[in-house]
Design a protein around this motif. Structure first.
Motif, PDB file in Angstrom:
ATOM      1  N   VAL A 194     -40.713  12.574  56.129  1.00  0.00           N
ATOM      2  CA  VAL A 194     -39.645  11.964  56.922  1.00  0.00           C
ATOM      3  C   VAL A 194     -38.303  12.309  56.275  1.00  0.00           C
ATOM      4  O   VAL A 194     -38.212  12.431  55.055  1.00  0.00           O
ATOM      5  N   CYS A 195     -37.298  12.494  57.110  1.00  0.00           N
ATOM      6  CA  CYS A 195     -35.947  12.717  56.581  1.00  0.00           C
ATOM      7  C   CYS A 195     -34.977  11.840  57.368  1.00  0.00           C
ATOM      8  O   CYS A 195     -35.259  11.458  58.511  1.00  0.00           O
ATOM      9  N   LEU A 196     -33.863  11.545  56.731  1.00  0.00           N
ATOM     10  CA  LEU A 196     -32.812  10.797  57.416  1.00  0.00           C
ATOM     11  C   LEU A 196     -32.233  11.633  58.537  1.00  0.00           C
ATOM     12  O   LEU A 196     -32.031  11.152  59.623  1.00  0.00           O
ATOM     13  N   ALA A 197     -31.958  12.894  58.204  1.00  0.00           N
ATOM     14  CA  ALA A 197     -31.294  13.743  59.188  1.00  0.00           C
ATOM     15  C   ALA A 197     -31.814  15.169  59.126  1.00  0.00           C
ATOM     16  O   ALA A 197     -32.048  15.699  58.046  1.00  0.00           O
ATOM     17  N   ALA A 198     -31.969  15.756  60.301  1.00  0.00           N
ATOM     18  CA  ALA A 198     -32.400  17.154  60.377  1.00  0.00           C
ATOM     19  C   ALA A 198     -31.224  17.994  60.860  1.00  0.00           C
ATOM     20  O   ALA A 198     -30.614  17.682  61.890  1.00  0.00           O
ATOM     21  N   ALA A 199     -30.904  19.030  60.077  1.00  0.00           N
ATOM     22  CA  ALA A 199     -29.816  19.927  60.460  1.00  0.00           C
ATOM     23  C   ALA A 199     -30.378  21.030  61.359  1.00  0.00           C
ATOM     24  O   ALA A 199     -31.537  21.422  61.216  1.00  0.00           O
ATOM     25  N   GLN A 200     -29.567  21.478  62.272  1.00  0.00           N
ATOM     26  CA  GLN A 200     -29.978  22.584  63.148  1.00  0.00           C
ATOM     27  C   GLN A 200     -30.099  23.846  62.315  1.00  0.00           C
ATOM     28  O   GLN A 200     -29.321  24.047  61.406  1.00  0.00           O
ATOM     29  N   ILE A 201     -31.057  24.695  62.662  1.00  0.00           N
ATOM     30  CA  ILE A 201     -31.146  25.979  61.941  1.00  0.00           C
ATOM     31  C   ILE A 201     -31.009  27.127  62.936  1.00  0.00           C
ATOM     32  O   ILE A 201     -31.201  26.961  64.112  1.00  0.00           O
TER      33      ILE A 201
END
Ligand code: ZN
Length: 212
Positions: free
Chosen positions: A205-212
């Protein structure tokens, strides 16, 4: 829970409801130290993103204002954001696991920063889910990956992770907690190490996922 503690907590909650929101400073706090508007306007995602053939649960997109908050939390010692960021993670639905594994950082980074931001998040989540924290993997010096090819970067990240001194403690189903996921290569490398230790199910789990 002793009565005195409950009363203290109620009193703290009562006084907090008059405090200004940590984000807009205009409205009063509704939950996790922010007002209802700011809470609802976070860049919620609450679904999985696919990185490195793994499904990673992402609470939000890495977008305004969360990108700034995470940056300040991570690099500027703005630890008063811990309740908000932990609160965001608490809204997710989690698979059944036996332990929580925070993304490790190198000793060098730990000395610079003074804390591991993922461990702070993991501690709050461990309290919420009533699960132990498990840290069986260490991270060696993290250095710049500039100039490396994609393959070299993946190799390099895998080499940063090593198993901590062996212990008898073993869990089969675990949840990795990280702050921001971009390519997912760190989570992938950590997952490989956990599988070497016998983990059969590694969730993340992550707080936020950045676009790639
Ligand atoms: Zn607000």
């Amino acid at each position: 829970m002793p009565m005195s503690k409950t009363l203290l907590q109620q009193a703290a909650g009562f006084f907090r409801s008059f405090q200004p929101c940590q984000l807009c400073h205009a409205d009063t706090q509704h939950q996790h130290h922010v007002c209802l508007d700011c809470w609802q306007n976070l860049p919620w995602q609450r679904q999985s993103v696919q990185r490195q053939e793994m499904q990673i649960l992402a609470a939000c997109d890495y977008a305004y204002p969360l990108d700034r908050i995470i940056h300040q939390f991570k690099y500027e010692q703005q630890l008063h954001y811990t309740p908000l960021l932990s609160g965001i993670l608490q809204t997710l639905k989690y698979p059944k696991v036996q332990a929580i594994v925070p993304m490790p950082i190198s000793t060098e980074r730990l000395c610079e920063r003074g804390y591991n931001q993922s461990l702070l998040l993991a501690k709050a989540l461990s309290k919420h889910l009533q699960l132990p924290i498990w840290q069986p993997v260490e991270r060696l010096k993290q250095h710049s990956q500039k100039g490396l090819s994609r393959f070299e970067r993946i190799e390099d990240i895998q080499q940063q992770f090593q198993l901590a001194p062996p212990s008898n403690l073993r869990y089969r189903k675990v949840l990795i907690v990280d702050d921001v996921v971009t390519t997912g290569s760190s989570i992938h490398a950590l997952k490989n190490c956990l599988e070497q230790l016998g983990c059969q199910e590694v969730h993340a789990v992550c707080l936020a996922a950045a676009q790639i």
